[in-house]
Design an enzyme around this catalytic site. Structure first.
Site, PDB file in Angstrom:
ATOM      1  CG  HIS A 152      -0.443   0.379   2.506  1.00 46.07           C
ATOM      2  ND1 HIS A 152      -1.244   0.690   3.578  1.00 46.07           N
ATOM      3  CD2 HIS A 152       0.822   0.498   2.965  1.00 46.07           C
ATOM      4  CE1 HIS A 152      -0.498   0.989   4.625  1.00 46.07           C
ATOM      5  NE2 HIS A 152       0.753   0.874   4.284  1.00 46.07           N
TER       6      HIS A 152
HETATM    7  C1  LIG Z   1       4.388   1.161   6.591  1.00 40.65           C
HETATM    8  S1  LIG Z   1       5.852   0.582   7.375  1.00 40.65           S
HETATM    9  C2  LIG Z   1       5.445  -1.145   7.599  1.00 40.65           C
HETATM   10  C3  LIG Z   1       6.244  -1.817   8.686  1.00 40.65           C
HETATM   11  C4  LIG Z   1       5.737  -3.220   9.040  1.00 40.65           C
HETATM   12  N1  LIG Z   1       5.799  -4.098   7.918  1.00 40.65           N
HETATM   13  C5  LIG Z   1       4.336  -3.137   9.616  1.00 40.65           C
HETATM   14  O1  LIG Z   1       3.366  -3.534   8.968  1.00 40.65           O
HETATM   15  O2  LIG Z   1       4.231  -2.629  10.746  1.00 40.65           O
HETATM   16  C6  LIG Z   1       6.973   0.559   6.021  1.00 40.65           C
HETATM   17  C7  LIG Z   1       8.341   0.008   6.359  1.00 40.65           C
HETATM   18  O3  LIG Z   1       9.084  -0.071   5.131  1.00 40.65           O
HETATM   19  C8  LIG Z   1      10.428   0.183   5.444  1.00 40.65           C
HETATM   20  N2  LIG Z   1      11.089   0.620   4.204  1.00 40.65           N
HETATM   21  C9  LIG Z   1      10.792   1.724   3.489  1.00 40.65           C
HETATM   22  N3  LIG Z   1      11.587   1.831   2.426  1.00 40.65           N
HETATM   23  C10 LIG Z   1      12.404   0.765   2.452  1.00 40.65           C
HETATM   24  C11 LIG Z   1      13.441   0.326   1.594  1.00 40.65           C
HETATM   25  N4  LIG Z   1      13.789   1.041   0.520  1.00 40.65           N
HETATM   26  N5  LIG Z   1      14.062  -0.849   1.900  1.00 40.65           N
HETATM   27  C12 LIG Z   1      13.723  -1.547   3.023  1.00 40.65           C
HETATM   28  N6  LIG Z   1      12.738  -1.175   3.867  1.00 40.65           N
HETATM   29  C13 LIG Z   1      12.085  -0.028   3.585  1.00 40.65           C
HETATM   30  C14 LIG Z   1      10.360   1.294   6.472  1.00 40.65           C
HETATM   31  O4  LIG Z   1      11.549   1.414   7.222  1.00 40.65           O
HETATM   32  C15 LIG Z   1       9.154   0.863   7.291  1.00 40.65           C
HETATM   33  O5  LIG Z   1       9.530   0.112   8.412  1.00 40.65           O
END
Ligand SMILES: C[S@@+](CC[C@H](N)C(=O)[O-])C[C@H]1O[C@@H](n2cnc3c(N)ncnc32)[C@H](O)[C@@H]1O
Length: 348
Positions: free
Chosen positions: A257
Protein backbone atom coordinates in the site's frame (compact mmCIF):
# COMPACT_ATOMS: atom_id res chain seq x y z
CA UNK A 1 10.48 1.66 23.57
CA UNK A 2 13.35 0.79 25.86
CA UNK A 3 14.58 -2.74 25.37
CA UNK A 4 14.04 -3.63 29.06
CA UNK A 5 14.27 -7.23 30.21
CA UNK A 6 13.45 -10.03 27.82
CA UNK A 7 9.94 -11.38 28.41
CA UNK A 8 10.21 -15.11 28.97
CA UNK A 9 6.55 -16.05 28.39
CA UNK A 10 4.73 -15.72 25.07
CA UNK A 11 2.47 -12.70 24.97
CA UNK A 12 -1.31 -13.28 25.05
CA UNK A 13 -3.25 -11.49 22.28
CA UNK A 14 -5.60 -8.67 23.35
CA UNK A 15 -9.08 -9.93 24.25
CA UNK A 16 -10.73 -7.61 21.71
CA UNK A 17 -9.63 -6.22 18.38
CA UNK A 18 -8.48 -2.66 17.78
CA UNK A 19 -11.15 -1.38 15.37
CA UNK A 20 -12.37 1.27 17.85
CA UNK A 21 -8.90 2.86 17.87
CA UNK A 22 -8.61 2.60 14.08
CA UNK A 23 -11.98 4.32 13.69
CA UNK A 24 -10.88 7.27 15.82
CA UNK A 25 -7.47 7.49 14.12
CA UNK A 26 -8.91 7.42 10.59
CA UNK A 27 -11.86 9.69 11.36
CA UNK A 28 -9.63 12.77 10.98
CA UNK A 29 -9.81 12.29 7.21
CA UNK A 30 -13.61 12.15 6.95
CA UNK A 31 -14.28 15.90 7.04
CA UNK A 32 -11.48 16.82 4.56
CA UNK A 33 -12.83 14.19 2.13
CA UNK A 34 -16.16 16.05 2.13
CA UNK A 35 -14.83 19.63 2.24
CA UNK A 36 -12.45 18.93 -0.66
CA UNK A 37 -15.19 17.19 -2.67
CA UNK A 38 -17.40 20.24 -2.03
CA UNK A 39 -14.64 22.65 -3.09
CA UNK A 40 -13.86 20.68 -6.26
CA UNK A 41 -17.53 20.53 -7.25
CA UNK A 42 -17.79 16.73 -7.10
CA UNK A 43 -21.40 16.77 -5.89
CA UNK A 44 -22.50 19.30 -8.52
CA UNK A 45 -20.81 17.21 -11.20
CA UNK A 46 -22.60 14.04 -10.10
CA UNK A 47 -25.93 15.89 -9.88
CA UNK A 48 -25.72 16.03 -13.70
CA UNK A 49 -25.54 12.23 -13.85
CA UNK A 50 -23.71 9.26 -12.35
CA UNK A 51 -20.11 8.85 -13.54
CA UNK A 52 -17.27 6.35 -13.41
CA UNK A 53 -14.04 7.10 -11.54
CA UNK A 54 -12.11 7.77 -14.79
CA UNK A 55 -14.86 10.17 -15.93
CA UNK A 56 -14.72 12.01 -12.59
CA UNK A 57 -10.91 12.11 -12.82
CA UNK A 58 -11.10 13.64 -16.30
CA UNK A 59 -13.79 16.20 -15.44
CA UNK A 60 -12.19 17.34 -12.16
CA UNK A 61 -8.58 17.02 -13.40
CA UNK A 62 -7.68 14.40 -10.80
CA UNK A 63 -5.32 11.44 -10.98
CA UNK A 64 -6.66 7.88 -10.87
CA UNK A 65 -5.67 7.31 -7.24
CA UNK A 66 -7.13 10.61 -6.10
CA UNK A 67 -10.47 10.09 -7.85
CA UNK A 68 -10.68 6.55 -6.48
CA UNK A 69 -10.00 7.64 -2.88
CA UNK A 70 -12.33 10.65 -2.97
CA UNK A 71 -15.21 8.62 -4.44
CA UNK A 72 -14.63 5.66 -2.12
CA UNK A 73 -14.64 7.77 1.06
CA UNK A 74 -17.71 9.77 0.04
CA UNK A 75 -19.55 6.58 -0.94
CA UNK A 76 -18.60 4.89 2.33
CA UNK A 77 -19.81 7.97 4.24
CA UNK A 78 -23.21 7.62 2.58
CA UNK A 79 -23.04 10.63 0.23
CA UNK A 80 -22.62 8.64 -2.98
CA UNK A 81 -23.97 5.35 -4.28
CA UNK A 82 -22.11 3.13 -6.69
CA UNK A 83 -23.98 1.00 -9.24
CA UNK A 84 -22.31 -0.86 -12.07
CA UNK A 85 -19.12 1.16 -11.63
CA UNK A 86 -20.89 4.56 -11.77
CA UNK A 87 -21.09 6.87 -8.76
CA UNK A 88 -24.20 8.97 -8.23
CA UNK A 89 -25.57 11.16 -5.46
CA UNK A 90 -27.24 9.59 -2.44
CA UNK A 91 -30.08 11.39 -0.64
CA UNK A 92 -27.93 13.20 1.99
CA UNK A 93 -25.71 14.68 -0.73
CA UNK A 94 -28.73 15.73 -2.82
CA UNK A 95 -30.22 17.62 0.14
CA UNK A 96 -27.18 19.01 1.93
CA UNK A 97 -24.17 19.08 -0.40
CA UNK A 98 -25.50 20.70 -3.58
CA UNK A 99 -24.61 24.40 -3.92
CA UNK A 100 -27.71 26.51 -4.38
CA UNK A 101 -29.99 24.12 -2.50
CA UNK A 102 -32.04 25.51 0.38
CA UNK A 103 -30.42 23.14 2.84
CA UNK A 104 -26.86 23.30 1.47
CA UNK A 105 -24.24 22.96 4.22
CA UNK A 106 -21.60 24.81 2.18
CA UNK A 107 -21.46 27.82 4.50
CA UNK A 108 -20.31 25.58 7.31
CA UNK A 109 -18.11 23.25 5.26
CA UNK A 110 -16.24 26.12 3.64
CA UNK A 111 -14.93 27.25 7.01
CA UNK A 112 -12.87 24.04 7.11
CA UNK A 113 -11.04 24.74 3.84
CA UNK A 114 -8.30 26.31 5.95
CA UNK A 115 -7.62 23.17 8.00
CA UNK A 116 -4.21 21.58 7.54
CA UNK A 117 -5.68 18.26 6.40
CA UNK A 118 -7.95 19.92 3.83
CA UNK A 119 -4.87 21.65 2.41
CA UNK A 120 -2.81 18.44 2.53
CA UNK A 121 -5.50 16.55 0.66
CA UNK A 122 -5.81 19.29 -1.98
CA UNK A 123 -2.03 19.24 -2.49
CA UNK A 124 -1.96 15.45 -2.70
CA UNK A 125 -4.75 15.43 -5.29
CA UNK A 126 -2.83 18.01 -7.31
CA UNK A 127 0.35 15.91 -7.18
CA UNK A 128 -1.55 12.77 -8.08
CA UNK A 129 -2.80 14.42 -11.26
CA UNK A 130 0.87 14.82 -12.29
CA UNK A 131 2.48 11.39 -11.75
CA UNK A 132 5.98 12.82 -12.30
CA UNK A 133 5.60 14.71 -8.98
CA UNK A 134 6.80 12.85 -5.88
CA UNK A 135 5.09 12.99 -2.49
CA UNK A 136 6.72 15.85 -0.60
CA UNK A 137 6.93 14.20 2.82
CA UNK A 138 10.44 13.64 4.15
CA UNK A 139 9.57 10.09 5.08
CA UNK A 140 8.44 9.09 1.57
CA UNK A 141 11.69 10.50 0.17
CA UNK A 142 13.74 8.64 2.79
CA UNK A 143 12.01 5.35 2.00
CA UNK A 144 12.38 5.74 -1.76
CA UNK A 145 16.11 6.47 -1.46
CA UNK A 146 16.70 3.98 1.35
CA UNK A 147 18.37 6.78 3.37
CA UNK A 148 16.71 7.32 6.73
CA UNK A 149 18.15 9.17 9.71
CA UNK A 150 18.20 7.69 13.18
CA UNK A 151 15.49 9.94 14.66
CA UNK A 152 13.16 9.33 11.71
CA UNK A 153 13.77 5.58 11.96
CA UNK A 154 12.95 5.55 15.67
CA UNK A 155 9.82 7.70 15.36
CA UNK A 156 8.43 5.65 12.49
CA UNK A 157 9.31 2.26 13.92
CA UNK A 158 7.72 3.06 17.27
CA UNK A 159 4.59 4.32 15.50
CA UNK A 160 4.38 1.29 13.21
CA UNK A 161 4.92 -1.10 16.11
CA UNK A 162 1.98 0.43 17.99
CA UNK A 163 -0.16 0.26 14.86
CA UNK A 164 0.78 -3.29 13.84
CA UNK A 165 1.56 -5.41 16.90
CA UNK A 166 -2.09 -6.26 17.72
CA UNK A 167 -2.69 -7.25 14.09
CA UNK A 168 0.52 -9.32 14.16
CA UNK A 169 -0.93 -11.34 17.03
CA UNK A 170 -4.02 -11.90 14.85
CA UNK A 171 -1.93 -13.00 11.87
CA UNK A 172 -0.10 -15.53 14.04
CA UNK A 173 -3.41 -16.90 15.38
CA UNK A 174 -5.48 -16.93 12.19
CA UNK A 175 -3.06 -17.01 9.23
CA UNK A 176 -2.23 -20.28 7.50
CA UNK A 177 1.51 -20.87 7.86
CA UNK A 178 1.37 -24.66 7.55
CA UNK A 179 4.64 -26.02 6.17
CA UNK A 180 6.51 -22.69 6.45
CA UNK A 181 9.94 -23.14 8.04
CA UNK A 182 11.84 -19.93 7.12
CA UNK A 183 10.06 -16.62 6.61
CA UNK A 184 11.52 -13.35 5.29
CA UNK A 185 9.58 -10.27 6.47
CA UNK A 186 10.39 -7.60 3.88
CA UNK A 187 10.36 -4.06 5.33
CA UNK A 188 9.23 -5.62 8.59
CA UNK A 189 9.61 -2.51 10.80
CA UNK A 190 9.91 -3.44 14.47
CA UNK A 191 9.73 -7.15 13.64
CA UNK A 192 6.33 -7.43 15.31
CA UNK A 193 5.08 -10.06 12.82
CA UNK A 194 8.09 -12.38 13.18
CA UNK A 195 7.91 -11.87 16.96
CA UNK A 196 4.25 -12.95 17.09
CA UNK A 197 4.85 -15.81 14.62
CA UNK A 198 7.95 -17.07 16.43
CA UNK A 199 6.06 -17.16 19.72
CA UNK A 200 3.24 -19.09 18.07
CA UNK A 201 5.45 -21.48 16.03
CA UNK A 202 8.56 -22.46 18.02
CA UNK A 203 10.05 -24.29 15.00
CA UNK A 204 9.82 -21.25 12.69
CA UNK A 205 12.89 -19.12 11.80
CA UNK A 206 12.31 -15.56 10.54
CA UNK A 207 14.39 -12.67 9.24
CA UNK A 208 13.36 -9.01 9.26
CA UNK A 209 14.78 -7.33 6.14
CA UNK A 210 14.85 -3.58 6.74
CA UNK A 211 16.89 -0.43 6.29
CA UNK A 212 19.97 -0.82 8.54
CA UNK A 213 18.87 1.96 10.97
CA UNK A 214 15.54 0.17 11.47
CA UNK A 215 17.24 -3.25 11.90
CA UNK A 216 19.00 -1.88 15.01
CA UNK A 217 15.59 -1.04 16.52
CA UNK A 218 13.98 -4.32 15.42
CA UNK A 219 16.79 -6.16 17.23
CA UNK A 220 15.74 -4.40 20.45
CA UNK A 221 12.12 -5.57 20.07
CA UNK A 222 13.24 -9.10 19.14
CA UNK A 223 15.34 -9.29 22.33
CA UNK A 224 12.58 -7.75 24.42
CA UNK A 225 10.10 -10.42 23.35
CA UNK A 226 12.56 -13.27 23.91
CA UNK A 227 12.72 -14.61 20.34
CA UNK A 228 16.33 -13.80 19.37
CA UNK A 229 17.05 -17.52 18.86
CA UNK A 230 14.39 -17.62 16.11
CA UNK A 231 14.38 -14.12 14.58
CA UNK A 232 17.29 -12.13 13.11
CA UNK A 233 17.63 -9.03 10.92
CA UNK A 234 19.14 -8.28 7.52
CA UNK A 235 19.99 -4.68 6.61
CA UNK A 236 19.10 -3.88 2.99
CA UNK A 237 17.38 -1.43 0.70
CA UNK A 238 14.68 -3.70 -0.75
CA UNK A 239 14.74 -1.86 -4.08
CA UNK A 240 18.46 -1.84 -4.78
CA UNK A 241 20.13 -4.63 -2.79
CA UNK A 242 20.08 -8.36 -3.54
CA UNK A 243 17.55 -10.32 -1.50
CA UNK A 244 18.61 -13.29 0.63
CA UNK A 245 17.49 -16.77 -0.51
CA UNK A 246 16.74 -19.91 1.55
CA UNK A 247 13.28 -18.77 2.64
CA UNK A 248 10.10 -20.69 1.86
CA UNK A 249 7.84 -17.70 2.65
CA UNK A 250 8.07 -13.98 1.98
CA UNK A 251 5.85 -11.69 4.02
CA UNK A 252 4.90 -8.03 3.50
CA UNK A 253 2.71 -6.07 5.88
CA UNK A 254 1.53 -2.59 4.92
CA UNK A 255 4.18 -2.48 2.19
CA UNK A 256 2.32 -2.82 -1.10
CA UNK A 257 0.00 0.00 0.00
CA UNK A 258 3.03 2.34 0.26
CA UNK A 259 4.14 2.05 -3.37
CA UNK A 260 3.03 2.65 -6.95
CA UNK A 261 2.24 -0.20 -9.34
CA UNK A 262 5.74 -0.59 -10.89
CA UNK A 263 7.39 -0.83 -7.46
CA UNK A 264 4.72 -3.30 -6.21
CA UNK A 265 5.37 -5.43 -9.30
CA UNK A 266 9.09 -5.26 -8.61
CA UNK A 267 8.54 -6.52 -5.04
CA UNK A 268 6.33 -9.39 -6.22
CA UNK A 269 8.76 -10.34 -9.02
CA UNK A 270 11.72 -10.22 -6.66
CA UNK A 271 9.81 -12.49 -4.24
CA UNK A 272 9.12 -14.95 -7.02
CA UNK A 273 12.79 -14.87 -8.06
CA UNK A 274 14.11 -15.85 -4.61
CA UNK A 275 11.37 -18.30 -3.53
CA UNK A 276 11.67 -22.03 -4.27
CA UNK A 277 8.91 -23.81 -6.14
CA UNK A 278 6.02 -24.22 -3.66
CA UNK A 279 7.15 -21.14 -1.68
CA UNK A 280 4.49 -18.72 -0.42
CA UNK A 281 4.07 -14.96 -0.62
CA UNK A 282 1.94 -13.21 2.02
CA UNK A 283 0.50 -9.68 1.83
CA UNK A 284 -1.07 -8.24 4.99
CA UNK A 285 -3.32 -5.34 4.02
CA UNK A 286 -6.66 -3.66 4.66
CA UNK A 287 -8.68 -4.43 1.52
CA UNK A 288 -10.92 -2.08 -0.46
CA UNK A 289 -14.11 -3.63 -1.85
CA UNK A 290 -13.84 -4.62 -5.51
CA UNK A 291 -16.54 -1.98 -6.22
CA UNK A 292 -14.24 0.70 -4.67
CA UNK A 293 -17.09 2.14 -2.59
CA UNK A 294 -15.78 1.19 0.84
CA UNK A 295 -15.50 -0.10 3.43
CA UNK A 296 -14.90 3.22 5.17
CA UNK A 297 -11.66 2.28 7.02
CA UNK A 298 -10.05 0.99 3.81
CA UNK A 299 -11.21 4.05 1.87
CA UNK A 300 -9.86 6.44 4.52
CA UNK A 301 -6.59 4.52 4.80
CA UNK A 302 -6.23 4.79 1.02
CA UNK A 303 -6.66 8.54 1.35
CA UNK A 304 -3.90 8.56 4.00
CA UNK A 305 -1.60 6.78 1.52
CA UNK A 306 -2.51 9.34 -1.15
CA UNK A 307 -1.48 12.17 1.17
CA UNK A 308 1.76 10.71 2.52
CA UNK A 309 2.96 8.02 0.14
CA UNK A 310 3.08 6.66 -3.40
CA UNK A 311 0.45 4.00 -2.77
CA UNK A 312 -3.16 3.17 -2.03
CA UNK A 313 -5.24 0.37 -0.51
CA UNK A 314 -5.96 -2.41 -2.99
CA UNK A 315 -8.99 -4.58 -3.59
CA UNK A 316 -8.55 -8.34 -3.49
CA UNK A 317 -9.07 -8.42 -7.27
CA UNK A 318 -6.22 -5.96 -7.81
CA UNK A 319 -3.80 -7.93 -5.64
CA UNK A 320 -4.88 -11.19 -7.25
CA UNK A 321 -4.17 -9.72 -10.70
CA UNK A 322 -0.80 -8.37 -9.54
CA UNK A 323 0.29 -11.68 -8.03
CA UNK A 324 -0.92 -13.90 -10.86
CA UNK A 325 0.72 -11.46 -13.30
CA UNK A 326 4.01 -12.24 -11.53
CA UNK A 327 3.45 -16.00 -11.83
CA UNK A 328 1.87 -16.81 -8.44
CA UNK A 329 -1.12 -19.17 -8.17
CA UNK A 330 -3.77 -20.09 -5.55
CA UNK A 331 -4.35 -16.50 -4.38
CA UNK A 332 -6.49 -16.48 -1.23
CA UNK A 333 -7.53 -13.96 1.41
CA UNK A 334 -8.45 -14.53 5.07
CA UNK A 335 -9.64 -11.92 7.54
CA UNK A 336 -7.09 -12.21 10.32
CA UNK A 337 -7.68 -9.37 12.79
CA UNK A 338 -9.63 -6.12 13.03
CA UNK A 339 -9.80 -4.64 9.55
CA UNK A 340 -6.84 -6.63 8.20
CA UNK A 341 -6.72 -9.50 5.72
CA UNK A 342 -3.87 -11.85 4.92
CA UNK A 343 -3.54 -12.58 1.22
CA UNK A 344 -1.41 -15.58 0.31
CA UNK A 345 -0.30 -17.16 -2.94
CA UNK A 346 2.07 -19.93 -4.04
CA UNK A 347 4.92 -20.05 -6.51
CA UNK A 348 4.14 -23.04 -8.78
C1 LIG B 1 4.39 1.16 6.59
S1 LIG B 1 5.85 0.58 7.37
C2 LIG B 1 5.45 -1.14 7.60
C3 LIG B 1 6.24 -1.82 8.69
C4 LIG B 1 5.74 -3.22 9.04
N1 LIG B 1 5.80 -4.10 7.92
C5 LIG B 1 4.34 -3.14 9.62
O1 LIG B 1 3.37 -3.53 8.97
O2 LIG B 1 4.23 -2.63 10.75
C6 LIG B 1 6.97 0.56 6.02
C7 LIG B 1 8.34 0.01 6.36
O3 LIG B 1 9.08 -0.07 5.13
C8 LIG B 1 10.43 0.18 5.44
N2 LIG B 1 11.09 0.62 4.20
C9 LIG B 1 10.79 1.72 3.49
N3 LIG B 1 11.59 1.83 2.43
C10 LIG B 1 12.40 0.77 2.45
C11 LIG B 1 13.44 0.33 1.59
N4 LIG B 1 13.79 1.04 0.52
N5 LIG B 1 14.06 -0.85 1.90
C12 LIG B 1 13.72 -1.55 3.02
N6 LIG B 1 12.74 -1.17 3.87
C13 LIG B 1 12.09 -0.03 3.59
C14 LIG B 1 10.36 1.29 6.47
O4 LIG B 1 11.55 1.41 7.22
C15 LIG B 1 9.15 0.86 7.29
O5 LIG B 1 9.53 0.11 8.41
Amino acid sequence: MSAGHPLSVPLEPPTCDDRAVWDVWLSRLELPAVTVADELGLFSLLAQGAATAPEVAARLELGARGAEALLAVNAALGFLVQRGGRFGLAEPARHFLLPGGDFYWGGMLQRDRFSALHQDLRKALGRDAHPEQEPDTRLAAAWASGQIDEAQARRTTEAMHAHSFPAAMGVARHGDFAGVTRLLDVAGGSGCFPIALAQRYPGLRCTVMELPEVCLLAAEYITRYGVAAQVDTHGANMFTHPWPRDYDAIFFSNIFHDWDAPRCRHLAQQSSAVLPSGGRIYLHEILLADAKDGPLPAALFSMAMLIANYGKQFSFGELEALLTGCGFVDVQATLTYGYYSLISARKP
